[in-house]
Design a protein around this motif. Structure first.
Motif, PDB file in Angstrom:
ATOM      1  N   GLN A  69      31.985-124.389  70.334  1.00 38.61           N
ATOM      2  CA  GLN A  69      31.271-125.472  69.656  1.00 38.61           C
ATOM      3  C   GLN A  69      30.168-124.871  68.808  1.00 38.61           C
ATOM      4  O   GLN A  69      29.474-123.951  69.244  1.00 38.61           O
ATOM      5  N   ASN A  73      25.631-127.892  65.014  1.00 33.51           N
ATOM      6  CA  ASN A  73      26.228-129.229  65.014  1.00 33.51           C
ATOM      7  C   ASN A  73      27.340-129.250  66.061  1.00 33.51           C
ATOM      8  O   ASN A  73      28.433-128.744  65.817  1.00 33.51           O
ATOM      9  N   ARG A  75      29.368-131.339  66.971  1.00 33.75           N
ATOM     10  CA  ARG A  75      30.603-132.044  66.628  1.00 33.75           C
ATOM     11  C   ARG A  75      31.628-131.127  65.978  1.00 33.75           C
ATOM     12  O   ARG A  75      32.789-131.486  65.853  1.00 33.75           O
ATOM     13  N   ASN A  76      31.204-129.941  65.560  1.00 35.19           N
ATOM     14  CA  ASN A  76      32.105-128.993  64.919  1.00 35.19           C
ATOM     15  C   ASN A  76      32.587-127.962  65.922  1.00 35.19           C
ATOM     16  O   ASN A  76      31.848-127.524  66.790  1.00 35.19           O
ATOM     17  N   GLN A  91      36.907-124.076  60.807  1.00 35.99           N
ATOM     18  CA  GLN A  91      36.097-125.034  61.553  1.00 35.99           C
ATOM     19  C   GLN A  91      36.649-126.442  61.363  1.00 35.99           C
ATOM     20  O   GLN A  91      37.040-126.818  60.260  1.00 35.99           O
ATOM     21  N   THR A  93      36.152-130.767  62.914  1.00 41.65           N
ATOM     22  CA  THR A  93      35.301-131.673  63.676  1.00 41.65           C
ATOM     23  C   THR A  93      36.061-132.136  64.908  1.00 41.65           C
ATOM     24  O   THR A  93      37.291-132.082  64.946  1.00 41.65           O
ATOM     25  N   GLU A  96      38.883-134.575  64.280  1.00 44.45           N
ATOM     26  CA  GLU A  96      40.152-134.066  63.760  1.00 44.45           C
ATOM     27  C   GLU A  96      40.998-133.432  64.866  1.00 44.45           C
ATOM     28  O   GLU A  96      42.210-133.279  64.715  1.00 44.45           O
TER      29      GLU A  96
END
Length: 106
Positions: A69, A73, A75-76, A91, A93, A96
């Motif tokens: 992670q 961020n 979320r990525n 990378q 998210t 996805e």
């Protein structure tokens, strides 16, 4: 001059009482059907057929175990050598992730 306190508003019925009255839903059979991972995904989670929910859990376990992670961020997700062929880029998210994993299941 003193101001009078207002009486506290009455609370609505609790959510637990509402849940008890609601009928239980049956689980969706599509989620519990074992699917075979592609050779690329099998390198991450193993080659045994698993339900979609278990596949997602194992991928997240792999991501957390290898600290993939993004620190800035959360979320990525950064791809390592095993995940890059699955993701197709460096990378992605977390939103996805499920779509990319679904493409690797049959």
């Amino acid at each position: 001059m003193a101001t009078a306190k207002k009486a506290p508003a009455k609370k609505a019925a609790t959510k637990t009482a509402d849940k008890a009255a609601a009928p239980k839903r049956a689980p969706n059979a599509a989620f519990s059907k074992p699917l075979t991972p592609s050779p690329l995904l099998a390198a991450v989670i193993g080659k045994d057929p698993l339900p979609r929910t278990e596949v997602t859990k194992k991928v997240w376990d792999y991501i957390k175990q290898h600290k993939l992670q993004d620190e800035a961020n959360k979320r990525n997700i950064n791809a390592d050598a095993k995940l890059k062929p699955i993701f197709g880029k460096d990378q992605v998210t977390m939103f996805e992730l499920t779509k990319l994993i679904s493409n690797q299941l049959s």
